[in-house]
Design a protein around this motif. Structure first.
Motif, PDB file in Angstrom:
ATOM      1  N   ALA A 199      33.886  -2.124   5.693  1.00  0.00           N
ATOM      2  CA  ALA A 199      34.157  -1.069   4.714  1.00  0.00           C
ATOM      3  C   ALA A 199      35.277  -1.532   3.793  1.00  0.00           C
ATOM      4  N   ALA A 200      34.896  -2.238   2.736  1.00  0.00           N
ATOM      5  CA  ALA A 200      35.849  -2.816   1.797  1.00  0.00           C
ATOM      6  C   ALA A 200      35.127  -3.028   0.466  1.00  0.00           C
ATOM      7  N   PRO A 201      35.872  -3.276  -0.608  1.00  0.00           N
ATOM      8  CA  PRO A 201      35.220  -3.575  -1.891  1.00  0.00           C
ATOM      9  C   PRO A 201      34.227  -4.718  -1.750  1.00  0.00           C
ATOM     10  N   PHE A 202      33.136  -4.632  -2.502  1.00  0.00           N
ATOM     11  CA  PHE A 202      32.078  -5.636  -2.430  1.00  0.00           C
ATOM     12  C   PHE A 202      31.896  -6.298  -3.798  1.00  0.00           C
ATOM     13  N   GLN A 203      31.225  -7.432  -3.791  1.00  0.00           N
ATOM     14  CA  GLN A 203      30.976  -8.181  -5.028  1.00  0.00           C
ATOM     15  C   GLN A 203      29.573  -7.885  -5.536  1.00  0.00           C
ATOM     16  N   PHE A 204      29.477  -7.474  -6.814  1.00  0.00           N
ATOM     17  CA  PHE A 204      28.176  -7.234  -7.445  1.00  0.00           C
ATOM     18  C   PHE A 204      27.889  -8.381  -8.399  1.00  0.00           C
ATOM     19  N   GLU A 205      26.722  -9.028  -8.231  1.00  0.00           N
ATOM     20  CA  GLU A 205      26.332 -10.168  -9.067  1.00  0.00           C
ATOM     21  C   GLU A 205      24.943  -9.952  -9.654  1.00  0.00           C
ATOM     22  N   ASN A 206      24.729  -8.756 -10.248  1.00  0.00           N
ATOM     23  CA  ASN A 206      23.455  -8.409 -10.901  1.00  0.00           C
ATOM     24  C   ASN A 206      22.274  -8.409  -9.942  1.00  0.00           C
ATOM     25  N   GLN A 207      22.576  -8.235  -8.660  1.00  0.00           N
ATOM     26  CA  GLN A 207      21.547  -8.119  -7.628  1.00  0.00           C
ATOM     27  C   GLN A 207      21.831  -6.849  -6.818  1.00  0.00           C
ATOM     28  N   PRO A 208      20.779  -6.154  -6.330  1.00  0.00           N
ATOM     29  CA  PRO A 208      21.003  -4.941  -5.540  1.00  0.00           C
ATOM     30  C   PRO A 208      21.925  -5.194  -4.351  1.00  0.00           C
ATOM     31  N   VAL A 209      22.788  -4.241  -4.074  1.00  0.00           N
ATOM     32  CA  VAL A 209      23.728  -4.333  -2.963  1.00  0.00           C
ATOM     33  C   VAL A 209      23.380  -3.247  -1.947  1.00  0.00           C
ATOM     34  N   THR A 210      23.252  -3.627  -0.686  1.00  0.00           N
ATOM     35  CA  THR A 210      22.960  -2.663   0.380  1.00  0.00           C
ATOM     36  C   THR A 210      24.281  -2.092   0.908  1.00  0.00           C
ATOM     37  N   LEU A 211      24.344  -0.756   0.941  1.00  0.00           N
ATOM     38  CA  LEU A 211      25.537  -0.051   1.396  1.00  0.00           C
ATOM     39  C   LEU A 211      25.197   0.767   2.634  1.00  0.00           C
ATOM     40  N   PHE A 212      26.173   0.880   3.544  1.00  0.00           N
ATOM     41  CA  PHE A 212      25.942   1.565   4.820  1.00  0.00           C
ATOM     42  C   PHE A 212      26.953   2.695   5.007  1.00  0.00           C
ATOM     43  N   ALA A 213      26.448   3.893   5.294  1.00  0.00           N
ATOM     44  CA  ALA A 213      27.318   5.046   5.563  1.00  0.00           C
ATOM     45  C   ALA A 213      26.455   6.187   6.091  1.00  0.00           C
ATOM     46  N   SER A 214      27.108   7.173   6.712  1.00  0.00           N
ATOM     47  CA  SER A 214      26.401   8.338   7.252  1.00  0.00           C
ATOM     48  C   SER A 214      27.042   9.607   6.714  1.00  0.00           C
ATOM     49  N   ALA A 215      26.196  10.537   6.295  1.00  0.00           N
ATOM     50  CA  ALA A 215      26.695  11.842   5.853  1.00  0.00           C
ATOM     51  C   ALA A 215      27.127  12.654   7.073  1.00  0.00           C
ATOM     52  N   GLU A 269      34.448  12.500   2.245  1.00  0.00           N
ATOM     53  CA  GLU A 269      34.055  11.339   1.451  1.00  0.00           C
ATOM     54  C   GLU A 269      34.423  10.104   2.252  1.00  0.00           C
ATOM     55  N   THR A 270      33.409   9.395   2.713  1.00  0.00           N
ATOM     56  CA  THR A 270      33.597   8.267   3.629  1.00  0.00           C
ATOM     57  C   THR A 270      33.321   6.942   2.929  1.00  0.00           C
ATOM     58  N   ALA A 271      34.202   5.974   3.136  1.00  0.00           N
ATOM     59  CA  ALA A 271      33.995   4.648   2.548  1.00  0.00           C
ATOM     60  C   ALA A 271      32.734   4.018   3.123  1.00  0.00           C
ATOM     61  N   THR A 272      31.934   3.408   2.277  1.00  0.00           N
ATOM     62  CA  THR A 272      30.728   2.739   2.744  1.00  0.00           C
ATOM     63  C   THR A 272      31.050   1.287   3.093  1.00  0.00           C
ATOM     64  N   ALA A 273      30.217   0.723   3.937  1.00  0.00           N
ATOM     65  CA  ALA A 273      30.358  -0.684   4.299  1.00  0.00           C
ATOM     66  C   ALA A 273      29.322  -1.501   3.533  1.00  0.00           C
ATOM     67  N   ALA A 274      29.623  -2.772   3.354  1.00  0.00           N
ATOM     68  CA  ALA A 274      28.691  -3.687   2.697  1.00  0.00           C
ATOM     69  C   ALA A 274      28.947  -5.083   3.233  1.00  0.00           C
ATOM     70  N   ASN A 288      39.110  -7.265  13.076  1.00  0.00           N
ATOM     71  CA  ASN A 288      38.892  -6.012  13.804  1.00  0.00           C
ATOM     72  C   ASN A 288      38.128  -4.990  12.970  1.00  0.00           C
ATOM     73  N   GLU A 289      38.120  -5.163  11.644  1.00  0.00           N
ATOM     74  CA  GLU A 289      37.421  -4.224  10.768  1.00  0.00           C
ATOM     75  C   GLU A 289      35.955  -4.591  10.575  1.00  0.00           C
ATOM     76  N   VAL A 290      35.574  -5.778  11.023  1.00  0.00           N
ATOM     77  CA  VAL A 290      34.194  -6.251  10.832  1.00  0.00           C
ATOM     78  C   VAL A 290      33.246  -5.493  11.750  1.00  0.00           C
ATOM     79  N   ILE A 291      32.187  -4.939  11.146  1.00  0.00           N
ATOM     80  CA  ILE A 291      31.186  -4.163  11.889  1.00  0.00           C
ATOM     81  C   ILE A 291      30.060  -5.066  12.366  1.00  0.00           C
ATOM     82  N   GLN A 292      29.655  -5.994  11.523  1.00  0.00           N
ATOM     83  CA  GLN A 292      28.541  -6.893  11.831  1.00  0.00           C
ATOM     84  C   GLN A 292      28.780  -8.215  11.129  1.00  0.00           C
ATOM     85  N   ILE A 293      28.228  -9.281  11.683  1.00  0.00           N
ATOM     86  CA  ILE A 293      28.386 -10.606  11.093  1.00  0.00           C
ATOM     87  C   ILE A 293      27.053 -11.330  11.100  1.00  0.00           C
ATOM     88  N   ARG A 294      26.799 -12.095  10.037  1.00  0.00           N
ATOM     89  CA  ARG A 294      25.561 -12.863   9.975  1.00  0.00           C
ATOM     90  C   ARG A 294      25.829 -14.158   9.217  1.00  0.00           C
TER      91      ARG A 294
END
Length: 221
Positions: free
Chosen positions: A101-117, A180-185, A212-218
């Protein structure tokens, strides 16, 4: 970029820095030198006082010994602070994609965001902000989904400039904002370094996060 740390094989930790016994000897020599200089000045012959140039030379030696002791203590402290982090551990982060859950980089390609209402929300909006914190886009999204795609295109069809953005998911009940919850990317790790005894990861967006803030790694593509 990797900022070197140290492990049991790190040259900082194994050479160039005195052991505890060596530091103790240096400190002891320094204290002995100080006592000798004090006794010499106290017991000098008033009729034949210590030559000023010689006294200045001894004071210079005194200063050099003092600086040597301080420098070795600082090097020892640095080695100890880095010693708990393995260089291979830092290297393994660089080039990986991490979900955080931190700022992400947009490079003219769709960005997948993760969050729950929130569970009692009746409406949810994806809120996109630029680096200045200004809202640049709002998108109504299904409240029962947790994965969203931001295409980086405004209502007129204009693509946003490439750069760093942040997003949050606003949950509403009617017109009332519940949360208002920060989304992850996913973001690419471009640097791993040690700061204050802990690992700090720098993402391509410029955001700095803790492991410690990392949710998933690939593996980075």
């Amino acid at each position: 970029m990797i900022t070197p740390s140290s492990s049991t094989a790190n040259p900082i930790a194994t050479s160039g820095v005195p052991s505890n016994a060596q530091r103790s000897a240096l400190t002891s020599d320094f204290e002995t030198f100080l006592r000798m200089l004090t006794v010499q000045a106290r017991n000098q012959d008033p009729l034949e006082p210590l030559d000023s140039s010689e006294f200045a030379s001894q004071l210079a030696q005194f200063s050099m010994v003092e600086q040597q002791v301080k420098a070795n203590e600082l090097l020892s402290g640095l080695a100890l602070s880095l010693g708990s982090v393995n260089l291979n551990q830092l290297a393994s982060w660089v080039g990986m994609d991490v979900q955080v859950a931190a700022p992400f980089q947009f490079e003219n390609q769709p960005v997948t965001l993760f969050a729950s209402a929130t569970p009692d929300a009746t409406r949810a909006e994806l809120v996109i902000r630029n680096t200045q914190g200004d809202v640049v886009d709002r998108i109504i999204v299904p409240i029962n989904e947790t994965e969203f795609e931001w295409h980086g295109v405004d209502s007129t069809g204009t693509t946003f400039l490439a750069g760093s953005y942040s997003a949050s998911l606003a949950s509403y009940k009617g017109d009332k904002l519940l949360a208002e919850t920060a989304t992850a990317a996913f973001g690419r790790v471009v640097e791993a370094q040690v700061g204050d005894g802990a690992v700090i990861l720098t993402l391509e967006s410029g955001a700095k996060v803790s492991p410690n803030e990392v949710i998933q790694i690939r593996t980075g593509a």
